[in-house]
Design a protein around this motif. Structure first.
Motif, PDB file in Angstrom:
ATOM      1  N   ASP A  38      48.283  46.662  32.940  1.00 27.37           N
ATOM      2  CA  ASP A  38      48.953  45.961  31.867  1.00 27.37           C
ATOM      3  C   ASP A  38      50.052  44.947  32.574  1.00 27.37           C
ATOM      4  OD1 ASP A  38      47.329  46.949  30.109  1.00 27.37           O
ATOM      5  OD2 ASP A  38      48.631  48.441  29.507  1.00 27.37           O
ATOM      6  N   LEU A  39      49.918  43.683  32.377  1.00 27.33           N
ATOM      7  CA  LEU A  39      50.912  42.963  32.893  1.00 27.33           C
ATOM      8  C   LEU A  39      51.863  42.175  31.794  1.00 27.33           C
ATOM      9  CD1 LEU A  39      48.346  41.548  35.709  1.00 27.33           C
ATOM     10  CD2 LEU A  39      50.223  42.939  36.218  1.00 27.33           C
ATOM     11  N   PRO A  40      52.963  41.646  32.318  1.00 30.30           N
ATOM     12  CA  PRO A  40      53.566  40.950  31.397  1.00 30.30           C
ATOM     13  C   PRO A  40      52.774  39.509  31.141  1.00 30.30           C
ATOM     14  CG  PRO A  40      55.056  41.415  33.460  1.00 30.30           C
ATOM     15  CD  PRO A  40      53.628  41.760  33.571  1.00 30.30           C
ATOM     16  N   GLU A  41      52.813  38.756  30.172  1.00 34.58           N
ATOM     17  CA  GLU A  41      52.316  37.787  29.736  1.00 34.58           C
ATOM     18  C   GLU A  41      53.182  36.602  30.472  1.00 34.58           C
ATOM     19  OE1 GLU A  41      49.416  36.960  28.029  1.00 34.58           O
ATOM     20  OE2 GLU A  41      49.100  39.063  28.289  1.00 34.58           O
ATOM     21  N   PRO A  42      52.463  35.505  30.388  1.00 34.88           N
ATOM     22  CA  PRO A  42      53.222  34.501  31.195  1.00 34.88           C
ATOM     23  C   PRO A  42      54.530  34.089  30.320  1.00 34.88           C
ATOM     24  CG  PRO A  42      51.077  33.864  31.262  1.00 34.88           C
ATOM     25  CD  PRO A  42      51.191  35.066  30.449  1.00 34.88           C
ATOM     26  N   ASP A  43      55.770  33.536  31.052  1.00 37.64           N
ATOM     27  CA  ASP A  43      56.661  33.015  30.086  1.00 37.64           C
ATOM     28  C   ASP A  43      56.311  32.009  29.236  1.00 37.64           C
ATOM     29  OD1 ASP A  43      59.137  31.805  29.351  1.00 37.64           O
ATOM     30  OD2 ASP A  43      60.287  32.872  30.791  1.00 37.64           O
ATOM     31  N   ALA A  44      56.747  31.763  28.129  1.00 40.84           N
ATOM     32  CA  ALA A  44      56.489  30.853  27.167  1.00 40.84           C
ATOM     33  C   ALA A  44      56.868  29.552  27.567  1.00 40.84           C
ATOM     34  CB  ALA A  44      56.984  30.799  25.849  1.00 40.84           C
ATOM     35  N   ASP A  52      48.641  28.648  34.102  1.00 42.07           N
ATOM     36  CA  ASP A  52      47.043  28.901  34.676  1.00 42.07           C
ATOM     37  C   ASP A  52      46.779  29.504  35.903  1.00 42.07           C
ATOM     38  OD1 ASP A  52      46.511  27.455  32.016  1.00 42.07           O
ATOM     39  OD2 ASP A  52      46.069  25.438  33.349  1.00 42.07           O
ATOM     40  N   TRP A  53      47.654  29.078  36.924  1.00 43.32           N
ATOM     41  CA  TRP A  53      47.673  29.737  38.052  1.00 43.32           C
ATOM     42  C   TRP A  53      47.972  31.055  38.080  1.00 43.32           C
ATOM     43  CZ3 TRP A  53      51.430  32.536  41.113  1.00 43.32           C
ATOM     44  CH2 TRP A  53      51.102  32.603  42.277  1.00 43.32           C
ATOM     45  N   ASP A  70      53.070  43.055  44.169  1.00 45.40           N
ATOM     46  CA  ASP A  70      52.352  41.892  44.327  1.00 45.40           C
ATOM     47  C   ASP A  70      52.307  40.929  43.011  1.00 45.40           C
ATOM     48  OD1 ASP A  70      51.441  42.320  47.052  1.00 45.40           O
ATOM     49  OD2 ASP A  70      50.073  43.659  46.393  1.00 45.40           O
ATOM     50  N   TRP A  71      52.107  41.630  42.155  1.00 45.36           N
ATOM     51  CA  TRP A  71      52.412  41.238  40.743  1.00 45.36           C
ATOM     52  C   TRP A  71      53.577  40.596  40.470  1.00 45.36           C
ATOM     53  CZ3 TRP A  71      47.986  39.467  38.809  1.00 45.36           C
ATOM     54  CH2 TRP A  71      46.915  40.098  39.200  1.00 45.36           C
ATOM     55  N   ALA A  72      54.529  41.386  40.848  1.00 43.81           N
ATOM     56  CA  ALA A  72      56.162  40.786  40.555  1.00 43.81           C
ATOM     57  C   ALA A  72      56.378  39.617  41.386  1.00 43.81           C
ATOM     58  CB  ALA A  72      57.019  41.938  41.006  1.00 43.81           C
ATOM     59  N   MET A  73      55.504  39.590  42.689  1.00 47.24           N
ATOM     60  CA  MET A  73      55.837  38.449  43.512  1.00 47.24           C
ATOM     61  C   MET A  73      54.915  37.101  42.982  1.00 47.24           C
ATOM     62  SD  MET A  73      56.894  36.806  46.141  1.00 47.24           S
ATOM     63  CE  MET A  73      57.512  38.055  47.218  1.00 47.24           C
ATOM     64  N   ALA A  74      54.008  37.373  42.341  1.00 42.72           N
ATOM     65  CA  ALA A  74      53.127  36.520  41.488  1.00 42.72           C
ATOM     66  C   ALA A  74      53.761  35.870  40.518  1.00 42.72           C
ATOM     67  CB  ALA A  74      51.603  37.080  40.934  1.00 42.72           C
ATOM     68  N   ARG A  75      54.753  36.616  39.700  1.00 42.99           N
ATOM     69  CA  ARG A  75      55.649  36.196  38.711  1.00 42.99           C
ATOM     70  C   ARG A  75      56.660  35.330  39.113  1.00 42.99           C
ATOM     71  NH1 ARG A  75      55.500  37.291  33.465  1.00 42.99           N
ATOM     72  NH2 ARG A  75      57.922  37.087  33.363  1.00 42.99           N
ATOM     73  N   TYR A  76      57.075  35.667  40.263  1.00 42.75           N
ATOM     74  CA  TYR A  76      58.281  34.907  40.945  1.00 42.75           C
ATOM     75  C   TYR A  76      57.566  33.573  41.432  1.00 42.75           C
ATOM     76  CZ  TYR A  76      61.543  33.351  44.554  1.00 42.75           C
ATOM     77  OH  TYR A  76      62.507  32.762  45.420  1.00 42.75           O
ATOM     78  N   ALA A  77      56.274  33.367  41.890  1.00 42.48           N
ATOM     79  CA  ALA A  77      55.885  32.437  42.328  1.00 42.48           C
ATOM     80  C   ALA A  77      55.403  31.238  41.069  1.00 42.48           C
ATOM     81  CB  ALA A  77      54.441  32.594  43.093  1.00 42.48           C
ATOM     82  N   ALA A  78      55.009  31.993  40.055  1.00 39.67           N
ATOM     83  CA  ALA A  78      54.879  31.095  38.965  1.00 39.67           C
ATOM     84  C   ALA A  78      56.063  30.459  38.580  1.00 39.67           C
ATOM     85  CB  ALA A  78      53.978  31.937  37.718  1.00 39.67           C
ATOM     86  N   GLU A  79      57.179  31.212  38.466  1.00 43.53           N
ATOM     87  CA  GLU A  79      58.395  30.782  37.919  1.00 43.53           C
ATOM     88  C   GLU A  79      58.848  29.731  38.875  1.00 43.53           C
ATOM     89  OE1 GLU A  79      61.848  30.153  35.805  1.00 43.53           O
ATOM     90  OE2 GLU A  79      60.295  31.559  35.227  1.00 43.53           O
ATOM     91  N   LEU A 106      49.883  36.080  48.913  1.00 40.69           N
ATOM     92  CA  LEU A 106      49.024  36.680  47.777  1.00 40.69           C
ATOM     93  C   LEU A 106      47.480  36.355  47.946  1.00 40.69           C
ATOM     94  CD1 LEU A 106      51.318  35.745  44.687  1.00 40.69           C
ATOM     95  CD2 LEU A 106      51.026  38.082  45.611  1.00 40.69           C
ATOM     96  N   LEU A 107      47.032  35.997  48.959  1.00 38.52           N
ATOM     97  CA  LEU A 107      45.792  35.552  49.203  1.00 38.52           C
ATOM     98  C   LEU A 107      45.011  34.822  48.245  1.00 38.52           C
ATOM     99  CD1 LEU A 107      44.854  39.317  50.547  1.00 38.52           C
ATOM    100  CD2 LEU A 107      45.823  37.136  51.745  1.00 38.52           C
ATOM    101  N   THR A 108      45.762  33.660  47.899  1.00 42.22           N
ATOM    102  CA  THR A 108      45.288  33.028  46.592  1.00 42.22           C
ATOM    103  C   THR A 108      44.070  31.940  47.179  1.00 42.22           C
ATOM    104  OG1 THR A 108      47.057  31.188  46.809  1.00 42.22           O
ATOM    105  CG2 THR A 108      47.109  32.992  45.388  1.00 42.22           C
ATOM    106  N   THR A 109      43.963  31.600  48.418  1.00 42.93           N
ATOM    107  CA  THR A 109      42.936  30.707  48.859  1.00 42.93           C
ATOM    108  C   THR A 109      41.942  31.445  49.707  1.00 42.93           C
ATOM    109  OG1 THR A 109      43.944  29.868  51.216  1.00 42.93           O
ATOM    110  CG2 THR A 109      44.443  28.886  48.617  1.00 42.93           C
ATOM    111  N   GLU A 110      40.714  30.718  49.775  1.00 44.53           N
ATOM    112  CA  GLU A 110      39.722  31.788  50.550  1.00 44.53           C
ATOM    113  C   GLU A 110      40.235  31.635  52.100  1.00 44.53           C
ATOM    114  OE1 GLU A 110      34.716  31.465  51.732  1.00 44.53           O
ATOM    115  OE2 GLU A 110      35.784  29.969  50.302  1.00 44.53           O
ATOM    116  N   GLY A 111      40.846  30.515  52.724  1.00 42.09           N
ATOM    117  CA  GLY A 111      41.244  30.725  54.039  1.00 42.09           C
ATOM    118  C   GLY A 111      42.233  31.655  54.296  1.00 42.09           C
ATOM    119  N   ASP A 112      43.270  31.833  53.161  1.00 35.83           N
ATOM    120  CA  ASP A 112      44.239  33.252  53.274  1.00 35.83           C
ATOM    121  C   ASP A 112      43.369  34.338  53.388  1.00 35.83           C
ATOM    122  OD1 ASP A 112      46.392  31.226  53.268  1.00 35.83           O
ATOM    123  OD2 ASP A 112      46.389  31.384  50.816  1.00 35.83           O
TER     124      ASP A 112
END
Length: 145
Positions: A38-44, A52-53, A70-79, A106-112
């Motif tokens: 269960d992850l936090p929803e994106p900030d409004a 979207d990312w 990793d999920w915390a890092m994803a939130r940081y990147a989105a911010e 976060l391995l978001t691209t196929e190259g990564d």
């Protein structure tokens, strides 16, 4: 993170298989993993692209390898992404490089993922059925040929 340099080919695209090139390849199915916590929803207040990312990570196969940090890092990147996209100033090179580095970790691209020796199994595509000879003959006869 994986190696530097050119992006390695996918395992099925490689010709030589006799050389061991490091750690074993980890495979995961593409698409959302079954056990996403269960992850936090994106900030409004986030920019729509950042939202979207962030949401796309939940639906991506590499999420099977994510830990809570990793999920915390994803939130940081989105911010970070959101603040950059909502800024009145154009992004500078250091900002873009830092954001790309976080996204690469976060391995978001196929190259990564290839550099980290992780492959997501592609869903099989349905091959188009070629037109039959009778359909071409019918077409020719309909135009007077």
């Amino acid at each position: 993170m994986g190696t530097h340099g050119p992006i390695p080919k996918r395992s099925e695209e490689r010709r030589r298989r006799n050389k061991d090139d490091g750690p074993g390849l980890a495979k995961a199915p593409s698409g959302p993993p079954a056990d996403v916590p269960d992850l936090p929803e994106p900030d409004a207040l986030w920019h729509p692209i950042a939202t979207d990312w962030y949401l796309s990570l939940r639906e991506s196969g590499q999420a099977a390898f994510y830990q809570p940090s990793d999920w915390a890092m994803a939130r940081y990147a989105a911010e970070l992404m959101s603040r950059g996209l909502q800024s009145d100033r154009p992004p500078n090179g250091q900002y873009v490089a830092a954001l790309n580095s976080v996204m690469a970790s976060l391995l978001t691209t196929e190259g990564d993922r290839r550099r980290a020796r992780i492959e997501l199994e592609r869903k099989s595509t349905v091959k188009a059925v070629p037109a039959s000879v009778t359909a071409i003959a019918d077409y020719r006869s309909s135009i007077g040929g």
